[in-house]
Design an enzyme around this catalytic site. Structure first.
Site, PDB file in Angstrom:
ATOM      1  N   TYR A 146      -3.296   7.084  -0.187  1.00 45.11           N
ATOM      2  CA  TYR A 146      -4.164   6.870   0.975  1.00 45.11           C
ATOM      3  C   TYR A 146      -4.358   8.136   1.796  1.00 45.11           C
ATOM      4  CZ  TYR A 146      -4.500   1.753   0.829  1.00 45.11           C
ATOM      5  OH  TYR A 146      -4.801   0.459   0.493  1.00 45.11           O
ATOM      6  N   LYS A 196       5.380   4.298 -11.286  1.00 46.99           N
ATOM      7  CA  LYS A 196       4.705   4.518 -12.574  1.00 46.99           C
ATOM      8  C   LYS A 196       5.256   5.821 -13.134  1.00 46.99           C
ATOM      9  CE  LYS A 196       1.629   3.446 -15.707  1.00 46.99           C
ATOM     10  NZ  LYS A 196       1.737   2.244 -16.564  1.00 46.99           N
ATOM     11  N   ASP A 228       2.867  -1.848 -13.562  1.00 51.13           N
ATOM     12  CA  ASP A 228       2.133  -2.838 -14.371  1.00 51.13           C
ATOM     13  C   ASP A 228       3.046  -4.012 -14.737  1.00 51.13           C
ATOM     14  OD1 ASP A 228       3.524  -0.952 -15.861  1.00 51.13           O
ATOM     15  OD2 ASP A 228       1.996  -0.727 -17.408  1.00 51.13           O
ATOM     16  N   ASP A 252      -0.275  -2.135  -1.703  1.00 50.50           N
ATOM     17  CA  ASP A 252      -1.501  -2.812  -1.270  1.00 50.50           C
ATOM     18  C   ASP A 252      -1.910  -3.843  -2.322  1.00 50.50           C
ATOM     19  OD1 ASP A 252      -3.908  -3.279   0.229  1.00 50.50           O
ATOM     20  OD2 ASP A 252      -4.968  -2.090  -1.282  1.00 50.50           O
ATOM     21  N   ASP A 256      -1.383  -8.379  -2.264  1.00 46.70           N
ATOM     22  CA  ASP A 256      -2.439  -9.393  -2.380  1.00 46.70           C
ATOM     23  C   ASP A 256      -2.076 -10.374  -3.484  1.00 46.70           C
ATOM     24  OD1 ASP A 256      -3.947  -8.172  -0.386  1.00 46.70           O
ATOM     25  OD2 ASP A 256      -5.829  -8.362  -1.489  1.00 46.70           O
TER      26      ASP A 256
END
Ligand code: IPM
Ligand code: MG
Length: 357
Positions: A146, A196, A228, A252, A256
């Site tokens: 970000y 990752k 993942d 983020d 969700d």
């Protein structure tokens, strides 16, 4: 703070879309618990997001930033909407939120996901997968993809070109991972550090720092999970997670996903914390422009965010607990807004909570 008379100063940033509707509900809950427990809260309302762009040409003014920095806590509704979504726009509502998070130094975003037993049927997952879901995502909030530099959108050699950068210093990783370890100590003592590291350098640094930090927390079981795999496990074995700590963008996306486990995004609160200073509290759901102004938004995410504000910024644990119990009680009694398959309006759902305060 709880043993002294003190008027807590709370800046309200209702924002856009359903933001004002749900923020109002949260304020009513705060007022109710203040009356019940003899507390005093002083609210100061300001513009932030698209509404501030329309009025001031910027999503957050310097005065609003100063007011937030001087407050005990900041309670936010939501920002954004289609009228400010033009990719060529010079300013965006979300820019105000990012600037605020950075200015407040709130590097850790706590997003607890707890499943209310009576909402099993509202979840898209089969009930047997949901048994015991109680997890806490700690999302790094002031670094990573970000905020990393360079960040540009330009024309290079006659071609349009854009870049974002995922960058971290060790101390930025350490402080958020450390907080996640401390939170895990007060829970089931399991921490999943999500990265990752098989591809990204920033993730390899993240993993090293997580391992170094783990030495100070021998009671906590640390595991590293690739992002993942974490996304997959959130829907196959969500109850196996206790605390998750991860990079800004990964957090983020995963939150969700985690949010819908409990039936609706409308239920989820969040707390953004730094080293002292005011905390920032906001529901995880967005501005939901499609239902804005209809009075049907679920106010519980905002009300539960107010509970987190009481707990973390004002250190009023009993008051926080009362608000959470009232929400839980309303759900147990069958009160449901439309996102949960019910018919209650925002106002009626709020009343169901207030009756229990
Ligand atoms: C969130 C939101 C924000 C984010 C947007 C509105 C900038 O999606 O809080 O999860 O990406 O952080
Ligand atoms: Mg988000």
């Amino acid at each position: 703070m709880s043993d002294q008379p003190h008027t807590a100063r709370i800046v309200l940033l209702p924002g856009d879309g359903i933001g004002p509707e749900v923020t109002q509900a949260a304020v009513q809950a705060l007022d109710a618990v203040a009356r019940r427990c003899g507390r005093q809260f002083h609210f100061e309302e300001r513009l932030m997001g698209g509404c501030a762009i329309d009025r001031h040409g910027t999503p957050i003014t310097d005065e609003t930033l100063q007011a937030c920095l001087a407050a005990d806590a900041v309670l936010l509704g939501a920002v954004g909407g289609p009228q400010w979504d033009d990719p060529l726009a010079p300013v965006r509502p979300e820019g105000g939120l990012l600037r605020l998070r950075k200015a407040l130094g709130v590097f850790a975003n706590l997003r607890p996901v707890r499943l209310h037993p009576s909402l099993l049927d509202a979840s898209p997952l089969r009930p047997e997968r949901l048994e015991g879901v109680d997890l806490l995502v700690v999302r790094e909030l002031t670094g990573g993809l970000y905020f990393g530099e360079p960040k540009t959108h330009e024309v290079r050699d006659g071609r349009r070109y854009a870049v974002d950068t995922m960058a971290y210093f060790d101390y930025e990783v350490r402080r958020v991972v450390e907080l996640a370890f401390r939170l895990a100590l007060g829970r089931r003592k399991k921490l999943a550090s999500v990265d990752k590291a098989n591809v990204l350098e920033s993730s390899r640094l993240w993993r090293q720092v997580a391992l170094e930090t783990a030495r100070d927390f021998p009671q906590v079981a640390l595991e590293h999970v690739l992002v993942d795999t974490a996304a997959m496990r959130l829907v196959t074995r969500p109850s196996a997670f206790d605390v998750i700590v991860t990079e800004n963008t990964f957090g983020d996306i995963l939150t969700d996903e985690a949010a819908v486990l409990c039936g609706s995004m409308g239920l989820l609160p969040s707390a953004s914390l730094g080293d002292g200073g005011p905390g920032l509290y906001e529901p995880v759901h967005g501005s939901a422009p499609d239902i804005a102004g209809q009075g049907i938004a679920n106010p519980l995410g905002a009300i539960l965010s107010a509970a987190l504000l009481l707990r973390y910024s004002l250190r009023l644990e009993e008051e926080a607990w009362l608000v959470e119990q009232a929400v839980w009680g309303a759900l147990a009694s069958g009160a449901r807004t439309r996102d949960l398959g019910g018919t209650l309006s925002t106002h009626e759902m709020t009343r169901a909570v207030l009756e229990r305060l």
